[in-house]
Design an enzyme around this catalytic site. Structure first.
Site, mmCIF file in Angstrom:
data_model
loop_
_atom_site.group_PDB
_atom_site.id
_atom_site.type_symbol
_atom_site.label_atom_id
_atom_site.label_comp_id
_atom_site.label_asym_id
_atom_site.label_seq_id
_atom_site.Cartn_x
_atom_site.Cartn_y
_atom_site.Cartn_z
ATOM 1 N N SER A 281 0.825 -1.199 0.000
ATOM 2 C CA SER A 281 0.000 0.000 0.000
ATOM 3 C C SER A 281 0.862 1.253 0.000
ATOM 4 C CB SER A 281 -1.040 0.036 1.111
ATOM 5 O OG SER A 281 -2.046 0.964 0.716
ATOM 6 N N HIS B 155 3.505 14.887 4.842
ATOM 7 C CA HIS B 155 3.445 16.295 4.453
ATOM 8 C C HIS B 155 3.990 17.079 5.648
ATOM 9 C CE1 HIS B 155 0.727 14.976 1.264
ATOM 10 N NE2 HIS B 155 0.078 14.315 2.202
ATOM 11 N N CYS C 73 -1.787 -3.283 3.472
ATOM 12 C CA CYS C 73 -2.866 -4.244 3.232
ATOM 13 C C CYS C 73 -2.568 -5.578 3.918
ATOM 14 C CB CYS C 73 -3.022 -4.493 1.729
ATOM 15 S SG CYS C 73 -3.437 -3.025 0.795
#
Length: 120
Positions: free
Chosen positions: A67, A72, A87
């Site tokens: 995944s 940020h 996942c």
């Protein structure tokens, strides 16, 4: 109707406060640390996309076969948001997600401002 026992995976979303500004502006250091974690946890990188902004903040998306990991940073606010999702296709990766998130919190020597867990 029977409810399936399969759970697609754990998705952690955290907002962190970081006092060490250099960690909020060094995308290279973050990538190097992430690559070490990816090796440690036997994950497979599909691609890494990085953008460094004019104010020295950065955003990075690490696409994994399992995944993703996304970050940020906002050095002007001494904060970052981090997103870790693996996942559970072949195995339960719940503990890996928690351990990887904890490793990032330690790396940044961060105070946790928000911590969300979504069982997908």
């Amino acid at each position: 109707m029977t409810i399936p026992l399969y759970s697609p995976g754990l998705h952690k979303l955290v907002t962190l406060e970081v006092q060490q500004e250099e960690k909020l502006i060094s995308s290279e250091s973050f990538i190097a640390f992430s690559e070490d974690l990816i090796l440690k946890y036997n994950l497979e990188t599909v691609g890494i996309n990085t953008h460094d902004f004019e104010n020295n903040s950065f955003t990075i998306a690490i696409c994994l076969k399992e995944s993703h990991i996304c970050i940020h940073t906002w050095p002007e606010f001494k904060q970052l948001t981090l997103d870790v999702y693996l996942c559970n296709y072949l195995q339960d990766n719940t503990e890996k997600v928690k351990e990887i998130t904890a490793a990032y919190i330690s790396y940044f020597d961060a105070k946790v401002l928000k911590d969300f867990e979504i069982n997908r």
